[in-house]
Scaffold this motif. Structure first.
Motif, mmCIF file in Angstrom:
data_model
loop_
_atom_site.group_PDB
_atom_site.id
_atom_site.type_symbol
_atom_site.label_atom_id
_atom_site.label_comp_id
_atom_site.label_asym_id
_atom_site.label_seq_id
_atom_site.Cartn_x
_atom_site.Cartn_y
_atom_site.Cartn_z
ATOM 1 N N LYS A 125 0.851 -1.199 0.000
ATOM 2 C CA LYS A 125 0.000 0.000 0.000
ATOM 3 C C LYS A 125 0.885 1.247 0.000
ATOM 4 O O LYS A 125 1.988 1.243 0.559
ATOM 5 C CB LYS A 125 -0.893 0.034 1.249
ATOM 6 C CG LYS A 125 -1.954 -1.032 1.246
ATOM 7 C CD LYS A 125 -3.214 -0.526 0.583
ATOM 8 C CE LYS A 125 -4.160 -1.682 0.339
ATOM 9 N NZ LYS A 125 -4.990 -1.490 -0.832
ATOM 10 N N TYR B 70 1.326 5.619 0.573
ATOM 11 C CA TYR B 70 0.853 6.686 1.476
ATOM 12 C C TYR B 70 -0.394 7.378 0.936
ATOM 13 O O TYR B 70 -1.131 8.023 1.667
ATOM 14 C CB TYR B 70 1.981 7.705 1.700
ATOM 15 C CG TYR B 70 2.303 8.541 0.486
ATOM 16 C CD1 TYR B 70 3.091 8.043 -0.539
ATOM 17 C CD2 TYR B 70 1.802 9.826 0.365
ATOM 18 C CE1 TYR B 70 3.375 8.788 -1.652
ATOM 19 C CE2 TYR B 70 2.084 10.595 -0.750
ATOM 20 C CZ TYR B 70 2.865 10.076 -1.752
ATOM 21 O OH TYR B 70 3.137 10.827 -2.853
ATOM 22 N N ASP C 134 -2.941 5.888 -0.469
ATOM 23 C CA ASP C 134 -4.156 5.069 -0.293
ATOM 24 C C ASP C 134 -4.933 5.497 0.948
ATOM 25 O O ASP C 134 -4.371 6.056 1.887
ATOM 26 C CB ASP C 134 -3.775 3.588 -0.195
ATOM 27 C CG ASP C 134 -3.219 3.059 -1.510
ATOM 28 O OD1 ASP C 134 -3.695 3.514 -2.557
ATOM 29 O OD2 ASP C 134 -2.304 2.214 -1.467
ATOM 30 N N GLN C 135 -6.204 5.159 0.923
ATOM 31 C CA GLN C 135 -7.086 5.582 2.024
ATOM 32 C C GLN C 135 -7.039 4.644 3.243
ATOM 33 O O GLN C 135 -7.419 5.018 4.332
ATOM 34 C CB GLN C 135 -8.532 5.669 1.536
ATOM 35 C CG GLN C 135 -8.798 6.843 0.607
ATOM 36 C CD GLN C 135 -8.550 8.183 1.293
ATOM 37 O OE1 GLN C 135 -9.038 8.416 2.390
ATOM 38 N NE2 GLN C 135 -7.762 9.034 0.653
ATOM 39 N N PHE C 136 -6.636 3.433 3.042
ATOM 40 C CA PHE C 136 -6.560 2.410 4.112
ATOM 41 C C PHE C 136 -7.925 2.203 4.787
ATOM 42 O O PHE C 136 -7.999 1.932 5.980
ATOM 43 C CB PHE C 136 -5.526 2.800 5.184
ATOM 44 C CG PHE C 136 -4.103 2.688 4.720
ATOM 45 C CD1 PHE C 136 -3.346 1.565 5.006
ATOM 46 C CD2 PHE C 136 -3.499 3.716 4.002
ATOM 47 C CE1 PHE C 136 -2.028 1.459 4.595
ATOM 48 C CE2 PHE C 136 -2.190 3.618 3.578
ATOM 49 C CZ PHE C 136 -1.445 2.497 3.874
ATOM 50 N N SER D 270 -1.121 3.540 7.797
ATOM 51 C CA SER D 270 -1.343 4.744 6.999
ATOM 52 C C SER D 270 -0.572 5.923 7.597
ATOM 53 O O SER D 270 0.123 6.643 6.883
ATOM 54 C CB SER D 270 -2.845 5.047 6.973
ATOM 55 O OG SER D 270 -3.077 6.332 6.484
ATOM 56 N N ARG E 293 2.519 7.879 5.762
ATOM 57 C CA ARG E 293 2.317 9.304 5.461
ATOM 58 C C ARG E 293 3.415 10.159 6.108
ATOM 59 O O ARG E 293 3.890 11.123 5.519
ATOM 60 C CB ARG E 293 0.933 9.756 5.954
ATOM 61 C CG ARG E 293 -0.204 9.253 5.072
ATOM 62 C CD ARG E 293 -1.521 9.404 5.766
ATOM 63 N NE ARG E 293 -1.934 10.785 5.856
ATOM 64 C CZ ARG E 293 -2.646 11.427 4.942
ATOM 65 N NH1 ARG E 293 -3.045 10.785 3.865
ATOM 66 N NH2 ARG E 293 -2.973 12.682 5.090
ATOM 67 N N LYS F 123 -6.072 14.455 4.960
ATOM 68 C CA LYS F 123 -7.230 13.577 5.197
ATOM 69 C C LYS F 123 -8.408 14.445 5.624
ATOM 70 O O LYS F 123 -8.210 15.450 6.320
ATOM 71 C CB LYS F 123 -6.893 12.564 6.286
ATOM 72 C CG LYS F 123 -6.193 11.338 5.725
ATOM 73 C CD LYS F 123 -6.250 10.186 6.689
ATOM 74 C CE LYS F 123 -5.759 8.914 6.008
ATOM 75 N NZ LYS F 123 -5.748 7.777 6.896
#
Lengths: 82, 420
Positions: free
Chosen positions: B150, B152, B154-156, B180, B184, B198
Motif C-alpha cells: 500500500k 501513502y 491510499d485511504q486504508f 497509513s 504518510r 485527510k
C-alpha cells in the motif's frame, strides 16, 4: 442493658463493614493481579506474534558461482559480445 | 446527604474550636495538614517517576522491531524527525517510521518500513493493548499482508481498500490506521512528498453528549440550597444518568480514562467529545464552584447503589475510629491502579470498577463477586462503593487539595506584597 445492646449491635455493623471492605479489596487485588499477569504474558508473546504478523523474512540469495568463476564468465561474455 | 468532605470539615472545626486545650488541637490540625501535603507530594512524585520509568521501559523495546520490519537492512540510522533511514551497503534502500492507530483497547504502535517510492514493504507491531484472542485472530488471518504494497496515497479504509478481519474490526482498523499514519509521516518527512490532507473528522454530538450537558446543568442548579424541589430533581437526575449513561450507553467515568489522559493518550476530541465534556465538566465545577455534580447527582453506579439503598433502607454509618484507615486504603488502591497503568502504559489494565459488570453484564469472576458484594452492602450502607472503594474520590480530594493550596499560596503572596 439497652446501651450495651446498641453498642454490641453497632460493633457487629462495624465488623460487617470492615469485612466488606477487606473482601472487596481482596477481590480488587485478585482482578488487578490477573490483569497484570496477562499483560506480562502478552508482552512476552507479543514479540513472537509480531514476528509472524510482520513481514516474513526473505531468503537471502546465495551466489552459486565463486568469485573466480564469475570473473571467467565475465571475460567469456566480453569475448562473445565483441 | 452531606458530602463527606463537609462532614470531615465540621469534625475538624469542632475539634479545633473545642474548649479542651485549644493550642494542642490547633497544632494537631496543622500537623495533619502538613502530613496531607507531604502525602500528596509523594504521590505526585511517584506518579511522575512511574510515568518516566514506564515510558523508557516501553521505548527501549522499539529497536529490535526495526529489523523485523526490514530484514534485508544492513544498517539503520535514526533521523532527527524520529524516523529511520535504512541502508543496504552505502545505498539508501528505504525508510522506517512509527505509526499509531486506535484499537479496541487503546493505541497500537506499528513500525512501518517503506521503499524509496513510499510503498509499504514491512510491518512490525511494537505495542498493542488488544485482547490477546482478538489480536491472534488478526494474526491468523494474515492481515498485515493486505497492508504490504500500500502507498501513502491510499485511504486504508476497511472494506473498500483493505479487507478487515471479522470479529476484530477495531484491531484491523487500528492496524490500518497505524500503517497509513506511518507511511504518510515517512512520505512527508523523509521523501519530501506532498501528502494529501485527510478529511477532518466531524464532531460527534449525539444523545449522550446532550444529556451529559443537561445533567451537569441540572446538578449545578439543583445543588443550590434555595432550590425547592432539590430532592425530586436529584432523583430525576440520578435515574436519567443510570438509564442513559449507564444501561443505554455504558459510559460512566472510570480510572482508565484518567490513566489515558495521564499517559498522554488523548483521543480525538471530535470523536470522543463525550469524555472531554465529562472530565472537563467535573474539573470546571470542582475548581469554579467546589462542587462535583457528577458523583452525587448523576453517576450511574452511584444512582444504582442509592436505588438498592432505598429498597434496603441503607444508612450513612460513621466510623470515626477507622475513618483515616479507610480513607488511606481507598487512596492506596487508586494510586496502585494509576501506577500499574503507568508502568505498563496500558490505561485499561488497572481499571477495577465494576460498572461494565452491572450495566453491560461483562466482567471477570472476581468482578461479578465484587458486584454482588457491593449490591448486598448497598442495601444497608449508603453508597458503599463510593465511600470506600471508588478510585475517583481520591482524585476529587486531590483536586480540592490543590485548589485550597493554590489559593493559600496566592493569598500569602498578595499579603507579602501588601506588607512590602
Amino acid at each position: 442493658m439497652d446501651k450495651q445492646k446498641t453498642r454490641q449491635g453497632s460493633s457487629v455493623k462495624e465488623n460487617l463493614i470492615i469485612a466488606f471492605i477487606l473482601v472487596s479489596v481482596l477481590l480488587v487485588g485478585i482482578d488487578l493481579g490477573k490483569n497484570v499477569t496477562n499483560e506480562i504474558q502478552v508482552a512476552s508473546e507479543q514479540k513472537k506474534l509480531s514476528t509472524e504478523l510482520g513481514h516474513k523474512p526473505k531468503q537471502v540469495t546465495q551466489p552459486t558461482l565463486s568469485e573466480e568463476e564469475m570473473e571467467r564468465w565475465a571475460e567469456r561474455l566480453e569475448k562473445y559480445s565483441e | 446527604m452531606k458530602p463527606e468532605s463537609i462532614i470531615e470539615k465540621s469534625i475538624l472545626e469542632k475539634s479545633v474550636t473545642g474548649t479542651k486545650n485549644p493550642e494542642k488541637q490547633e497544632a494537631k490540625a496543622a500537623g495533619s495538614k502538613k502530613g496531607e501535603l507531604v502525602a500528596w507530594l509523594v504521590t505526585v512524585a511517584l506518579i511522575i517517576g512511574t510515568w518516566v520509568a514506564g515510558y523508557y521501559l516501553e521505548n527501549s523495546d522499539i529497536e529490535p522491531y526495526l529489523h523485523q520490519a526490514m530484514v534485508t537492512a544492513d544498517r539503520i540510522e535514526k533521523n532527527s524527525s524520529g524516523s529511520y533511514t535504512v541502508y543496504n551497503g552505502d545505498q539508501v534502500s528505504g525508510y522506517i517510521g512509527l505509526g499509531e492507530g486506535t484499537g479496541y483497547g487503546g493505541p497500537m504502535n506499528l513500525v512501518v518500513a517503506t521503499d524509496l517510492q513510499c510503498n509499504i514493504t514491512g510491518l512490525a507491531v511494537v505495542r498493542h493493548r488488544e485482547t490477546p484472542s482478538w489480536f491472534k485472530r488478526v494474526q491468523e488471518n494474515d492481515f498485515s499482508s493486505h497492508l504490504i504494497g500500500k502507498s501513502y496515497n491510499d485511504q486504508f479504509a476497511l472494506g473498500s481498500d483493505v479487507d478487515g478481519v471479522s470479529g476484530a474490526t477495531y484491531t484491523s482498523r487500528g492496524l490500518a490506521q497505524a500503517a497509513s499514519q506511518g507511511s504518510r509521516f515517512l512520505a512527508e518527512h523523509n521523501l519530501g512528498l506532498s501528502v494529501p490532507q485527510k478529511a477532518p473528522a466531524g464532531i460527534q454530538f449525539g444523545l449522550p453528549e446532550g444529556i451529559l450537558l443537561a445533567l451537569f446543568a441540572v446538578g449545578l442548579l439543583g445543588r443550590s440550597k434555595k432550590f425547592r424541589y432539590r430532592s425530586q430533581l436529584r432523583w430525576f437526575s440520578m435515574l436519567t444518568g443510570m438509564v442513559v449513561l449507564g444501561f443505554l450507553y455504558t459510559n460512566p467515568l472510570t480510572i482508565s480514562l484518567i490513566n489515558k489522559f495521564v499517559l498522554g493518550y488523548w483521543p480525538d476530541w471530535h470523536t470522543h467529545l463525550y469524555w472531554y465534556l465529562l472530565v472537563g465538566g467535573i474539573l470546571f465545577s470542582l475548581t469554579a464552584t467546589s462542587k462535583n455534580p457528577y458523583c452525587e447527582w448523576f453517576c450511574p453506579f452511584g444512582a444504582a447503589q442509592e436505588c438498592f439503598g432505598t429498597i434496603g433502607g441503607a444508612k450513612n454509618y460513621q466510623m470515626p475510629r477507622y475513618k483515616s484507615f479507610f480513607k488511606w486504603l481507598q487512596r492506596g488502591l487508586a494510586l496502585m491502579a494509576i501506577l500499574i497503568a503507568l508502568m505498563y502504559r496500558n490505561p485499561g489494565i488497572s481499571s477495577y470498577e465494576i460498572f461494565g459488570t452491572l450495566f453491560d453484564l461483562k466482567g471477570t469472576i472476581p468482578q461479578f463477586f465484587l458486584l454482588g458484594l457491593v449490591i448486598l452492602a448497598a442495601l444497608f450502607v449508603h453508597r458503599p462503593w463510593c465511600r470506600y472503594l471508588c478510585p475517583l474520590k481520591p482524585l476529587e480530594a486531590f483536586i480540592r487539595f490543590c485548589k485550597i493550596w493554590m489559593k493559600k499560596l496566592w493569598t500569602s503572596k498578595k499579603q507579602d506584597k501588601a506588607a512590602a
